[in-house]
Design a protein around this motif. Sequence first.
Motif, PDB file in Angstrom:
ATOM      1  N   MET A 190       0.850  -1.039   0.036  1.00 38.31           N
ATOM      2  CA  MET A 190      -0.042  -0.214  -0.023  1.00 38.31           C
ATOM      3  C   MET A 190       0.917   1.211  -0.071  1.00 38.31           C
ATOM      4  O   MET A 190       0.962   1.795   0.867  1.00 38.31           O
ATOM      5  CB  MET A 190      -0.980   0.179   1.310  1.00 38.31           C
ATOM      6  N   TYR A 307      -8.004   3.922   0.385  1.00 37.48           N
ATOM      7  CA  TYR A 307      -7.163   3.216  -0.310  1.00 37.48           C
ATOM      8  C   TYR A 307      -7.525   1.771  -0.498  1.00 37.48           C
ATOM      9  O   TYR A 307      -7.413   1.192  -1.630  1.00 37.48           O
ATOM     10  CB  TYR A 307      -5.680   3.235  -0.067  1.00 37.48           C
ATOM     11  N   ARG A 308      -7.843   1.000   0.354  1.00 35.90           N
ATOM     12  CA  ARG A 308      -8.248  -0.420   0.393  1.00 35.90           C
ATOM     13  C   ARG A 308      -9.342  -0.446  -0.265  1.00 35.90           C
ATOM     14  O   ARG A 308      -9.752  -1.719  -1.143  1.00 35.90           O
ATOM     15  CB  ARG A 308      -8.172  -0.959   1.895  1.00 35.90           C
TER      16      ARG A 308
END
Length: 344
Positions: A190, A307-308
């Motif tokens: 990430m 983001y996930r």
Amino acid sequence: MKTAATAAALLCALGVVHVESFLGRAPASTKPPRSFLLPMGTATTTTTSATAAGSRLLMSATDIPRQQVRTSSPSTTKPAGAAAAATGGPTGTKRVYLFNEGKKEDKALLGGKGANLAEMSNIGLPVPPGFIISTATCLQYFAYEPDLPFGLVEEYMAAIKVIEEQTGKVFGSPQNPLLFSVRSGAAVSMPGMLDTVLSLGMNDEVAEALSAKSGNPRWVYDTYRRFIQMFSNVVLGVKMEKFDDILSQYKAGKAYAQDTDMTADDWKAIVKLYQGVTHVPSDPHEQLQLAIRAVFSSWMTPRAIKYRQYNDIPDTLGTGVTVQVGTSEGGREGGKGKREGREG
């Protein structure tokens, strides 16, 4: 596969499935655990909407603002129901792994960064020693937040003792100091979402000792001011611009064009100016506890969650914490400059 992962993540979040059972590390408990997906009551920043439409490409780190990390003082009270021994977690599961105890296949357990460092160490590459706190511990942390899970400090201190024997240095000692980098590392990369702190263990006494030992006080105090800046931003939530302004004003007053114009005395003066606008604990052990908490907390910041969501990464993965011996002999650790602080 995405549907199954999403369903499993939801069951874990609701407490129907035990997190460690889902990750394949322990049998399911008959008593549902407290969900780690707790409301972030201290969030000071809301997430922004994605500007890209139509595609689900990876979002850049600059698209999502970060949240200020909560840093209340650790509690000495045991959480209700905790009955962990000093060498194991509440379920007896191992939570801290020295590099020689892992391998590259352990990404789900140790995170990608930790698993790769373990593999490099095991095949004989000259990797500075360190240890990894497991990804499952990250999920456990949110049932204890803002405290670390009961018994975890004793577990990682046992690993530090081993590293002290390997290096001949002592963490927290001003005479023979051991510095650490503290990095995040999830099983799925990430970039720019999670947190890292370099040169942890620095304080005034350590800086003086390293200056005398290395013969390079300019490097030492440059490293020290970078540590103050990074720790304050990542752990304490102080904006980087505050430190940038101090440095810019100082250089202007000296008619310096570049950072390379700064002398050892200049960097020492900058350290004092930085200390006037923030409060980094002088105790290296307190620094480490706070940094570990900040890395765990970075897993559930709004920017990381967003983001996930955009990249179909389950919340149930968690992030590992890699604690590794850093540079302390003269030479820049990490080599990434003053904006270091975001990894994944």
